[in-house]
Design a protein around this motif. Structure first.
Motif, PDB file in Angstrom:
ATOM      1  N   ILE A 119      -2.832   7.443 -15.927  1.00  0.00           N
ATOM      2  CA  ILE A 119      -2.665   7.184 -14.489  1.00  0.00           C
ATOM      3  C   ILE A 119      -1.293   6.573 -14.215  1.00  0.00           C
ATOM      4  N   GLY A 120      -0.295   7.012 -14.989  1.00  0.00           N
ATOM      5  CA  GLY A 120       1.061   6.519 -14.807  1.00  0.00           C
ATOM      6  C   GLY A 120       1.703   7.084 -13.543  1.00  0.00           C
ATOM      7  N   TYR A 121       2.896   6.623 -13.254  1.00  0.00           N
ATOM      8  CA  TYR A 121       3.547   7.001 -11.997  1.00  0.00           C
ATOM      9  C   TYR A 121       3.790   8.496 -11.887  1.00  0.00           C
ATOM     10  N   ASP A 122       4.165   9.141 -12.980  1.00  0.00           N
ATOM     11  CA  ASP A 122       4.444  10.580 -12.908  1.00  0.00           C
ATOM     12  C   ASP A 122       3.210  11.363 -12.476  1.00  0.00           C
ATOM     13  N   VAL A 123       2.037  10.899 -12.869  1.00  0.00           N
ATOM     14  CA  VAL A 123       0.786  11.539 -12.439  1.00  0.00           C
ATOM     15  C   VAL A 123       0.514  11.225 -10.969  1.00  0.00           C
ATOM     16  N   LEU A 124       0.652   9.968 -10.612  1.00  0.00           N
ATOM     17  CA  LEU A 124       0.274   9.535  -9.263  1.00  0.00           C
ATOM     18  C   LEU A 124       1.216  10.053  -8.190  1.00  0.00           C
ATOM     19  N   LYS A 125       2.494  10.162  -8.483  1.00  0.00           N
ATOM     20  CA  LYS A 125       3.444  10.570  -7.437  1.00  0.00           C
ATOM     21  C   LYS A 125       3.227  12.015  -7.004  1.00  0.00           C
ATOM     22  N   GLU A 126       2.685  12.834  -7.903  1.00  0.00           N
ATOM     23  CA  GLU A 126       2.408  14.225  -7.540  1.00  0.00           C
ATOM     24  C   GLU A 126       1.274  14.317  -6.531  1.00  0.00           C
ATOM     25  N   LYS A 127       0.281  13.474  -6.692  1.00  0.00           N
ATOM     26  CA  LYS A 127      -0.873  13.510  -5.793  1.00  0.00           C
ATOM     27  C   LYS A 127      -0.674  12.625  -4.560  1.00  0.00           C
ATOM     28  N   PHE A 128       0.141  11.576  -4.714  1.00  0.00           N
ATOM     29  CA  PHE A 128       0.296  10.606  -3.620  1.00  0.00           C
ATOM     30  C   PHE A 128       1.781  10.308  -3.402  1.00  0.00           C
TER      31      PHE A 128
ATOM     32  N   ALA B  75      10.731  -1.284   0.049  1.00  0.00           N
ATOM     33  CA  ALA B  75      10.221   0.079  -0.130  1.00  0.00           C
ATOM     34  C   ALA B  75       9.376   0.514   1.062  1.00  0.00           C
ATOM     35  N   LEU B  76       8.616  -0.413   1.638  1.00  0.00           N
ATOM     36  CA  LEU B  76       7.850  -0.088   2.842  1.00  0.00           C
ATOM     37  C   LEU B  76       8.786   0.283   3.992  1.00  0.00           C
ATOM     38  N   TYR B  77       9.866  -0.451   4.122  1.00  0.00           N
ATOM     39  CA  TYR B  77      10.839  -0.149   5.175  1.00  0.00           C
ATOM     40  C   TYR B  77      11.491   1.213   4.933  1.00  0.00           C
ATOM     41  N   SER B  78      11.827   1.477   3.662  1.00  0.00           N
ATOM     42  CA  SER B  78      12.422   2.775   3.335  1.00  0.00           C
ATOM     43  C   SER B  78      11.462   3.918   3.647  1.00  0.00           C
ATOM     44  N   ARG B  79      10.185   3.713   3.349  1.00  0.00           N
ATOM     45  CA  ARG B  79       9.197   4.767   3.608  1.00  0.00           C
ATOM     46  C   ARG B  79       9.058   5.055   5.101  1.00  0.00           C
ATOM     47  N   GLU B  80       9.218   4.010   5.916  1.00  0.00           N
ATOM     48  CA  GLU B  80       9.180   4.218   7.361  1.00  0.00           C
ATOM     49  C   GLU B  80      10.257   5.211   7.800  1.00  0.00           C
ATOM     50  N   LYS B  81      11.388   5.190   7.127  1.00  0.00           N
ATOM     51  CA  LYS B  81      12.507   6.064   7.512  1.00  0.00           C
ATOM     52  C   LYS B  81      12.440   7.429   6.847  1.00  0.00           C
ATOM     53  N   THR B  82      11.953   7.474   5.593  1.00  0.00           N
ATOM     54  CA  THR B  82      12.006   8.717   4.829  1.00  0.00           C
ATOM     55  C   THR B  82      10.655   9.405   4.676  1.00  0.00           C
ATOM     56  N   GLY B  83       9.564   8.644   4.839  1.00  0.00           N
ATOM     57  CA  GLY B  83       8.234   9.199   4.610  1.00  0.00           C
ATOM     58  C   GLY B  83       7.868   9.304   3.143  1.00  0.00           C
ATOM     59  N   LYS B  84       8.725   8.777   2.257  1.00  0.00           N
ATOM     60  CA  LYS B  84       8.503   8.922   0.824  1.00  0.00           C
ATOM     61  C   LYS B  84       8.260   7.572   0.156  1.00  0.00           C
ATOM     62  N   GLY B  85       7.312   7.560  -0.788  1.00  0.00           N
ATOM     63  CA  GLY B  85       7.108   6.387  -1.617  1.00  0.00           C
ATOM     64  C   GLY B  85       8.096   6.383  -2.759  1.00  0.00           C
ATOM     65  N   GLN B  86       7.955   5.425  -3.652  1.00  0.00           N
ATOM     66  CA  GLN B  86       8.847   5.358  -4.806  1.00  0.00           C
ATOM     67  C   GLN B  86       8.283   4.410  -5.852  1.00  0.00           C
TER      68      GLN B  86
ATOM     69  N   LEU C 167      -6.923   5.660  -3.836  1.00  0.00           N
ATOM     70  CA  LEU C 167      -5.510   5.848  -3.513  1.00  0.00           C
ATOM     71  C   LEU C 167      -5.273   6.768  -2.318  1.00  0.00           C
ATOM     72  N   GLU C 168      -6.315   7.448  -1.871  1.00  0.00           N
ATOM     73  CA  GLU C 168      -6.120   8.412  -0.781  1.00  0.00           C
ATOM     74  C   GLU C 168      -5.539   7.774   0.472  1.00  0.00           C
ATOM     75  N   ASP C 169      -5.895   6.521   0.729  1.00  0.00           N
ATOM     76  CA  ASP C 169      -5.329   5.852   1.905  1.00  0.00           C
ATOM     77  C   ASP C 169      -4.606   4.558   1.531  1.00  0.00           C
ATOM     78  N   ALA C 170      -4.210   4.460   0.253  1.00  0.00           N
ATOM     79  CA  ALA C 170      -3.503   3.261  -0.202  1.00  0.00           C
ATOM     80  C   ALA C 170      -2.007   3.404   0.022  1.00  0.00           C
ATOM     81  N   ASP C 171      -1.355   2.280   0.236  1.00  0.00           N
ATOM     82  CA  ASP C 171       0.093   2.256   0.426  1.00  0.00           C
ATOM     83  C   ASP C 171       0.828   1.759  -0.810  1.00  0.00           C
ATOM     84  N   ILE C 172       0.207   0.816  -1.523  1.00  0.00           N
ATOM     85  CA  ILE C 172       0.883   0.148  -2.636  1.00  0.00           C
ATOM     86  C   ILE C 172      -0.063   0.038  -3.815  1.00  0.00           C
ATOM     87  N   LEU C 173       0.432   0.332  -5.010  1.00  0.00           N
ATOM     88  CA  LEU C 173      -0.278   0.029  -6.239  1.00  0.00           C
ATOM     89  C   LEU C 173       0.583  -0.949  -7.021  1.00  0.00           C
TER      90      LEU C 173
END
Length: 397
Positions: free
Chosen positions: A114-123, A188-199, A94-100
């Motif tokens: 390995i749920g989202y709450d765990v992953l969003k903190e690290k990635f 979501a990819l387009y949103s990340r381009e503008k905000t820098g944040k995943g979701q 996941l270190e260089d992943a964009d989408i799970l």
């Protein structure tokens, strides 16, 4: 059409990395679309329990047709999330992943730690998409289900007729799941381009299926009554928008909804006496339908071929899959093709429906064997051959 696999990725998603944990149909078809658009897709399966589509619907030569149809443009590795070491390996991936992408029940990833709450903190830039039957909230969140259940609860099966029937295709899986997830991921990819944040993306196949009733929901909203199943404006009521049986026990679809097209069809068919009965009204619906039923019942598909060829008749034969695969139009469009597989030879594929003329899709990788790319991908993460052998012995990979 036989095509040669290309060596390098191209397309609008070149450089995007996807980890696909999903199985069977909705998720794998979504990730294949992403791969066709140029994304680097890694399919992750349990080392001892592969994607069930690998063993379903095999040909006489052992070719797993369903798996082949859903899994090109992917690399495949194995990873057992029930082993503690698996979490460390996933984090490295996941270190260089964009989408799970995953298709478990809403709490499935949480139970594995390995749920989202765990992953969003690290990635924090990770786009996490889960496809489930009913979504991550609401009364049905824990219910099991399949395509028919989602269509039933969303009202689509009721609308199919007075005796509801299954459509013979996976509308909820593909329309409600695959394509809804794909649209959301791209947004979501387009949103990340503008905000820098995943979701997190929460895809419910029931929610996605509901959209197919938008026409009838609009009618219901206006008229305050439930549209009659199998006898609504576009589902059997109109004689000029209906299905008819031919003399040779085939069927045709008449889609001449607009008056100009219906008149063209009637002239082509020599049904001028029906022309005199127009316009269609509540009073003459059954009469016109009866005359059309009689007309089609006296004709074979070959008899009707001149009308099929008329550009404005809106009459088409109802084809079976064998006929669809041979369709010259679909082959010219690159929608029916064959690619060479190193183990199974030439295999049938549906082409990508996303015709981006500036950044076209491409086909690079044959559908992979189970764990085919373990050594390639894990060695790039820094694991030595000895370490990989130990991970195999411990059933981690």
């Amino acid at each position: 059409m036989k095509i040669e696999l290309e060596k390098q990725a191209s397309g609008p998603l070149k450089g995007i990395k996807v980890l696909d944990l999903s199985l069977l149909l909705p998720g794998p078809l979504c990730s294949m679309h992403l791969g066709d658009m140029g994304a680097d897709v890694i399919k992750i399966e349990n080392p001892r329990a592969a994607d069930a589509s690998r063993v379903m619907y095999k040909s006489e030569l052992g070719v797993p047709g369903l798996f082949m149809m859903l899994n090109r443009n992917k690399k495949a590795i194995t990873l057992n999330f029930k082993r503690p070491q698996a979490k460390e390996i996933l984090f490295k991936l996941l270190e260089d992943a964009d989408i799970l992408l995953e298709g478990f029940r809403p709490d499935g990833m949480d139970k594995m730690g390995i749920g989202y709450d765990v992953l969003k903190e690290k990635f924090p830039k990770l786009i996490y998409c889960g496809i489930s039957g009913y979504g991550i909230s609401g009364k049905y969140v824990d219910y099991a289900g399949h395509d028919s259940n989602y269509l039933a609860l969303a009202g689509l099966l009721h609308q199919s007729g007075s005796n509801p029937v299954l459509g013979g295709y996976q509308l909820a899986d593909v329309g409600g799941g695959t394509l809804t997830a794909l649209s959301a991921i791209l947004a979501a990819l387009y949103s990340r381009e503008k905000t820098g944040k995943g979701q997190r993306i929460d895809i419910s196949m029931m929610d996605g299926s509901l959209q197919f009733l938008s026409l009838y929901a609009g009618i219901f909203s206006a008229e305050k009554k439930v549209p009659e199943p199998g006898n609504a404006v576009l589902s059997g009521k109109l004689p000029n928008y209906n299905i008819y049986k031919t003399q040779d026990n085939r069927h045709v679809a008449l889609g001449a909804l607009e008056d100009m097209f219906f008149k063209t069809f009637l002239r082509q068919a020599g049904l001028n006496h029906i022309l005199d009965a127009l316009p269609i009204s509540e009073e003459n619906l059954k009469s016109i339908e009866s005359k059309l039923t009689e007309f089609f019942g006296s004709k074979t598909l070959d008899d009707l071929n001149p009308i099929f060829q008329n550009e404005d008749s809106c009459l088409t034969p109802i084809r079976n899959l064998e006929e669809v695969v041979a369709d010259p139009h679909l082959r010219d469009r690159g929608m029916i093709l064959e690619v060479e597989h190193p183990r199974y030879g030439r295999i049938l594929q549906f082409g990508s429906p996303f015709h981006l003329l500036g950044t076209p899709t491409n086909y690079r990788l044959h559908p992979p064997e189970h764990g085919e790319h373990n050594n390639d991908i894990y060695s790039k993460l820094g694991y030595s051959n000895d370490e990989l052998e130990n991970l195999k012995k411990e059933r981690v990979i």
